[in-house]
Write a protein that holds these residues in place. Sequence first.
Motif, PDB file in Angstrom:
ATOM      1  N   LEU A  61      16.737  -1.746  -2.040  1.00 61.71           N
ATOM      2  CA  LEU A  61      15.693  -2.768  -2.054  1.00 61.71           C
ATOM      3  C   LEU A  61      14.423  -2.154  -2.630  1.00 61.71           C
ATOM      4  CD1 LEU A  61      14.808  -5.652  -1.206  1.00 61.71           C
ATOM      5  CD2 LEU A  61      14.093  -4.639   0.970  1.00 61.71           C
ATOM      6  N   LEU A  62      13.957  -2.705  -3.740  1.00 57.26           N
ATOM      7  CA  LEU A  62      12.772  -2.197  -4.417  1.00 57.26           C
ATOM      8  C   LEU A  62      11.581  -3.097  -4.149  1.00 57.26           C
ATOM      9  CD1 LEU A  62      14.306  -1.358  -7.924  1.00 57.26           C
ATOM     10  CD2 LEU A  62      14.355   0.002  -5.829  1.00 57.26           C
ATOM     11  N   ASP A  63      10.374  -2.530  -4.282  1.00 60.67           N
ATOM     12  CA  ASP A  63       9.174  -3.354  -4.189  1.00 60.67           C
ATOM     13  C   ASP A  63       8.783  -3.837  -5.577  1.00 60.67           C
ATOM     14  OD1 ASP A  63       7.896  -1.240  -5.459  1.00 60.67           O
ATOM     15  OD2 ASP A  63       6.898  -0.511  -3.640  1.00 60.67           O
ATOM     16  N   VAL A  64       7.647  -4.515  -5.698  1.00 64.16           N
ATOM     17  CA  VAL A  64       7.263  -5.106  -6.974  1.00 64.16           C
ATOM     18  C   VAL A  64       6.943  -4.055  -8.027  1.00 64.16           C
ATOM     19  CG1 VAL A  64       6.432  -7.239  -5.950  1.00 64.16           C
ATOM     20  CG2 VAL A  64       4.855  -5.322  -6.235  1.00 64.16           C
ATOM     21  N   ALA A  65       6.647  -2.829  -7.583  1.00 65.81           N
ATOM     22  CA  ALA A  65       6.399  -1.748  -8.535  1.00 65.81           C
ATOM     23  C   ALA A  65       7.681  -1.065  -8.971  1.00 65.81           C
ATOM     24  CB  ALA A  65       5.444  -0.721  -7.924  1.00 65.81           C
ATOM     25  N   ALA A  83      10.320  -7.557   4.105  1.00 64.42           N
ATOM     26  CA  ALA A  83       8.933  -7.769   3.694  1.00 64.42           C
ATOM     27  C   ALA A  83       8.420  -6.627   2.837  1.00 64.42           C
ATOM     28  CB  ALA A  83       8.042  -7.934   4.923  1.00 64.42           C
ATOM     29  N   ARG A  84       9.054  -5.456   2.948  1.00 65.26           N
ATOM     30  CA  ARG A  84       8.606  -4.318   2.150  1.00 65.26           C
ATOM     31  C   ARG A  84       8.766  -4.566   0.655  1.00 65.26           C
ATOM     32  NH1 ARG A  84      11.216   0.821   5.494  1.00 65.26           N
ATOM     33  NH2 ARG A  84      10.504   0.181   7.570  1.00 65.26           N
ATOM     34  N   ALA A  85       9.675  -5.485   0.303  1.00 72.51           N
ATOM     35  CA  ALA A  85       9.894  -5.747  -1.125  1.00 72.51           C
ATOM     36  C   ALA A  85       8.684  -6.387  -1.775  1.00 72.51           C
ATOM     37  CB  ALA A  85      11.119  -6.633  -1.314  1.00 72.51           C
ATOM     38  N   ASN A  86       7.837  -7.024  -0.995  1.00 72.99           N
ATOM     39  CA  ASN A  86       6.673  -7.700  -1.564  1.00 72.99           C
ATOM     40  C   ASN A  86       5.410  -6.854  -1.479  1.00 72.99           C
ATOM     41  OD1 ASN A  86       5.701  -9.994  -2.910  1.00 72.99           O
ATOM     42  ND2 ASN A  86       4.780 -10.788  -1.043  1.00 72.99           N
ATOM     43  N   ARG A  87       5.542  -5.604  -1.078  1.00 76.81           N
ATOM     44  CA  ARG A  87       4.367  -4.749  -1.005  1.00 76.81           C
ATOM     45  C   ARG A  87       3.995  -4.263  -2.396  1.00 76.81           C
ATOM     46  NH1 ARG A  87       7.164   0.595   1.856  1.00 76.81           N
ATOM     47  NH2 ARG A  87       8.099   1.420  -0.061  1.00 76.81           N
ATOM     48  N   PRO A  88       2.774  -3.860  -2.682  1.00 73.73           N
ATOM     49  CA  PRO A  88       1.677  -3.898  -1.726  1.00 73.73           C
ATOM     50  C   PRO A  88       1.091  -5.306  -1.594  1.00 73.73           C
ATOM     51  CG  PRO A  88       0.911  -3.022  -3.803  1.00 73.73           C
ATOM     52  CD  PRO A  88       2.382  -3.230  -3.956  1.00 73.73           C
ATOM     53  N   ARG A  89       0.737  -5.634  -0.357  1.00 71.32           N
ATOM     54  CA  ARG A  89       0.096  -6.906  -0.036  1.00 71.32           C
ATOM     55  C   ARG A  89      -1.203  -6.583   0.682  1.00 71.32           C
ATOM     56  NH1 ARG A  89       2.018 -12.312   1.192  1.00 71.32           N
ATOM     57  NH2 ARG A  89       4.081 -11.602   0.587  1.00 71.32           N
ATOM     58  N   SER A 139       9.890 -14.042 -15.742  1.00 76.10           N
ATOM     59  CA  SER A 139       8.623 -13.472 -16.186  1.00 76.10           C
ATOM     60  C   SER A 139       8.084 -12.615 -15.053  1.00 76.10           C
ATOM     61  CB  SER A 139       7.620 -14.561 -16.581  1.00 76.10           C
ATOM     62  OG  SER A 139       7.269 -15.326 -15.443  1.00 76.10           O
ATOM     63  N   TYR A 140       7.049 -11.844 -15.361  1.00 82.03           N
ATOM     64  CA  TYR A 140       6.520 -10.889 -14.398  1.00 82.03           C
ATOM     65  C   TYR A 140       5.070 -11.214 -14.081  1.00 82.03           C
ATOM     66  CZ  TYR A 140      10.678  -8.080 -15.034  1.00 82.03           C
ATOM     67  OH  TYR A 140      11.985  -7.652 -15.054  1.00 82.03           O
ATOM     68  N   PRO A 141       4.759 -11.441 -12.796  1.00 82.07           N
ATOM     69  CA  PRO A 141       3.348 -11.597 -12.443  1.00 82.07           C
ATOM     70  C   PRO A 141       2.559 -10.364 -12.859  1.00 82.07           C
ATOM     71  CG  PRO A 141       4.769 -12.200 -10.601  1.00 82.07           C
ATOM     72  CD  PRO A 141       5.643 -11.561 -11.635  1.00 82.07           C
ATOM     73  N   SER A 142       1.283 -10.557 -13.115  1.00 80.06           N
ATOM     74  CA  SER A 142       0.437  -9.455 -13.548  1.00 80.06           C
ATOM     75  C   SER A 142       0.527  -8.298 -12.554  1.00 80.06           C
ATOM     76  CB  SER A 142      -1.009  -9.935 -13.664  1.00 80.06           C
ATOM     77  OG  SER A 142      -1.846  -8.903 -14.105  1.00 80.06           O
ATOM     78  N   GLY A 143       0.806  -7.100 -13.071  1.00 79.97           N
ATOM     79  CA  GLY A 143       0.884  -5.912 -12.241  1.00 79.97           C
ATOM     80  C   GLY A 143       2.258  -5.601 -11.696  1.00 79.97           C
ATOM     81  N   ALA A 144       3.249  -6.473 -11.917  1.00 74.74           N
ATOM     82  CA  ALA A 144       4.591  -6.255 -11.382  1.00 74.74           C
ATOM     83  C   ALA A 144       5.501  -5.667 -12.453  1.00 74.74           C
ATOM     84  CB  ALA A 144       5.174  -7.558 -10.860  1.00 74.74           C
ATOM     85  N   ARG A 145       6.427  -4.828 -12.037  1.00 77.96           N
ATOM     86  CA  ARG A 145       7.466  -4.325 -12.950  1.00 77.96           C
ATOM     87  C   ARG A 145       8.859  -4.632 -12.421  1.00 77.96           C
ATOM     88  NH1 ARG A 145       7.880   2.141 -11.706  1.00 77.96           N
ATOM     89  NH2 ARG A 145       9.184   2.198 -13.564  1.00 77.96           N
ATOM     90  N   HIS A 146       8.938  -5.362 -11.281  1.00 85.16           N
ATOM     91  CA  HIS A 146      10.229  -5.684 -10.678  1.00 85.16           C
ATOM     92  C   HIS A 146      10.145  -7.064 -10.044  1.00 85.16           C
ATOM     93  CE1 HIS A 146      12.985  -5.435  -7.017  1.00 85.16           C
ATOM     94  NE2 HIS A 146      13.791  -5.512  -8.055  1.00 85.16           N
TER      95      HIS A 146
END
Length: 727
Positions: free
Chosen positions: A128-132, A591-597, A203-210
């Motif tokens: 499980l990866l986060d948005v980075a 919830a860790r997948a959506n970090r950093p929040r 598509s990727y929200p600004s700042g996301a790579r995953h």
Amino acid sequence: MLAGWLAIAVAAAGAVGAAAASAQEPVRLVTFAARWCPDYPDISANRARNNIQESLRDLGPDSLYVAGEATEPLKEQLGQARCTPLPDWSFTLGRSYATRAVVGPWGALARVVDPFDTRIVTRAATPLLDVAGQPTGQSLAGAVTIELTREQARRAATGSSLWLQGGTPDDPVLDRTYPSEYGFGALRCATDNYNGDNVEWISYPSGARHVFCYAYYVKPPPTSGTIVVRKVVDDPQASATQSFRFVGNVSFTPARDFTLSATHGLSGEATFYRAATRAGDEPWTIREEQPPGWRLTDLSCISSSGESVAATDVATAAASIRLAAGDTVTCTYVNALAPPPAATLLLSKLTLGAVDSFGLAVSGGDATQRQTIRTEAPGVAVAAPPLTLAPGSYAIDETVPEATAAGSWSLSSIVCDGEERGTGLPVSITLADAQGSACQLTNRFQAAGAIRIGKRTVGGVGTFGFEVTRDDDLSRSWQQRATTRAPGTTVRATGDDTTGLPLGDYTIVETGPEPAADGSWAIESVVCNGVPVGSGRGRIDVALTAREPVLDCTFTNRMRATAEQPPIVFPPIAPTPPATVPPQGGVLGLARANRPRADLRVTKRVSTPVARPGQRVRYTIVVSNRGPHTARNVSGVEIGPRAREIVSVRISRGRCDTGRRPITCHVRALRPGRRVVLTAIAIAPRRGRLVNHVAVSTSSAEPNLRNNRASAVLSIRRPGPRPRYTG
């Protein structure tokens, strides 16, 4: 618990494999997850509930997502608690798509066109990866993570360019591999959790790579049948096109409705692919609502195989269908004009785009009769009480509501006794001795709201996408994109027309461009009508109001040099497929997948609310992070009147660019519980009331943007005349 760690990189085929990804190549990652569910109500719907939805029965609860929010594992688990991970499921990426392109026992499903050969097959579990794109220490069952190719990453830089589907283009529910085992439920990916068909774009929200994509299937599935609703006008007098509204559970819209238009000699038609009716199932239902001045003359529902059972009732304009598997039932509604009785005039009103009250006046002879009609819903006609008049000639006129900041009304059509009468008022009619007349006036509301998006880049150029959504109406979203050609030069985003918008709250989400090897993009500022707006992970919240019906918002992004990306390190996955989601860490581990929040809060105060011309005043801006995670790429923008002279700017950490307006300050990271203090000394101008605005942005997720902006007011008081001395 997991036993240890090892480095895994991206294999040539795209799936996360055995060696670390090159730090020189920017990475765009996608995790695909598949789930099977016992029944359709176990699957939450996408944001827009409409008849684009391709499931054979309607889905369960409304979407948990708000406009602009990316698909994420925790909300997927909460919304689909009864669903089970599905390994060995295939997904396909493509360059375009076709709707209702593959017809079979599963219904009619969309598919991608011009597919890529990237192999995407879910595994028992994947890290499980986060948005980075960094591991969270958890695993996700029934999923697989791939790295996009360069072409795919380029297409994902803007919306509606890189498409995906569940299954394969010619077998969307993998019926050849799993015969009659699965039926399509729902698909959502990244920020495209909008319509409920079998294709979505990445598509990727600004700042996301995953980002994450989730597909849901029903097991065991029903077999599909087809219901065709035909609208026929059988009346030579009806030369104008007439709209007819239908309601029933055959429609998946929130109001369970759909509309068909027809005129004499030209019918309308809608096709619904729906589940065969099993024992204990409710039948499929359809009912026509009769427009004023019309009557239903015939209603029939014919089964092509003779196996479906249908009941019809002309008096109530209703049909009930028990649909057989593989059968097609065609229900034909035949209507004709129903003139009012002699010496009677029936007036009705239909509004498009909004509702309102309209005054109607009927003049003839020596008298004028007046009526007021208020519509209750757009697209639904409302009739006034019939007017009893003597035979003769009459003129019909109307008074439209006055134009406001929200927009204005215009008359779009007048139809009397089935004949188009143009849009000129007053309109003349003749009441004959034998029968009366019926006239319907249709008005369209032209909303005055508009959103214009500008794009400016610093330190490089790129292509950025934007999605605009109205918060209280998920039936429509707008896509735009902008490509900068030179740093520092603002260009206008183009695409879907964002003029004529109703007043209300809107969300704008910026999607990031293709990643660069030598840096990363981060939002530096967003300024709407000269006022800074806070943002989080590319999302801003704005409002079109009577005071400001038009917003011009400019997004400024800065290319920031990044340190060499560390190799992506994943925990090993246990060889036994996990039985639950997630295998460890509980639901909250997802919830860790959506970090950093983060939750940034900004305050601004001025040392004195009233100053004399030339007096030095101090502005203090405090930015704090209320957590729970570190806020990345924090930037603040401060805008004040040009008459103000800045003497000095100091920041407790980070740096500020004071050489241009607006003033911007940057902090790479702000940990939870920490704060940054900015102090600016300015000289009060000669006169006026000065409102100074500040807003902060971050590439981290920001659920609460309301506290990302603040302002301070300074009033200038000129000294009074010197007192006269006499002696």
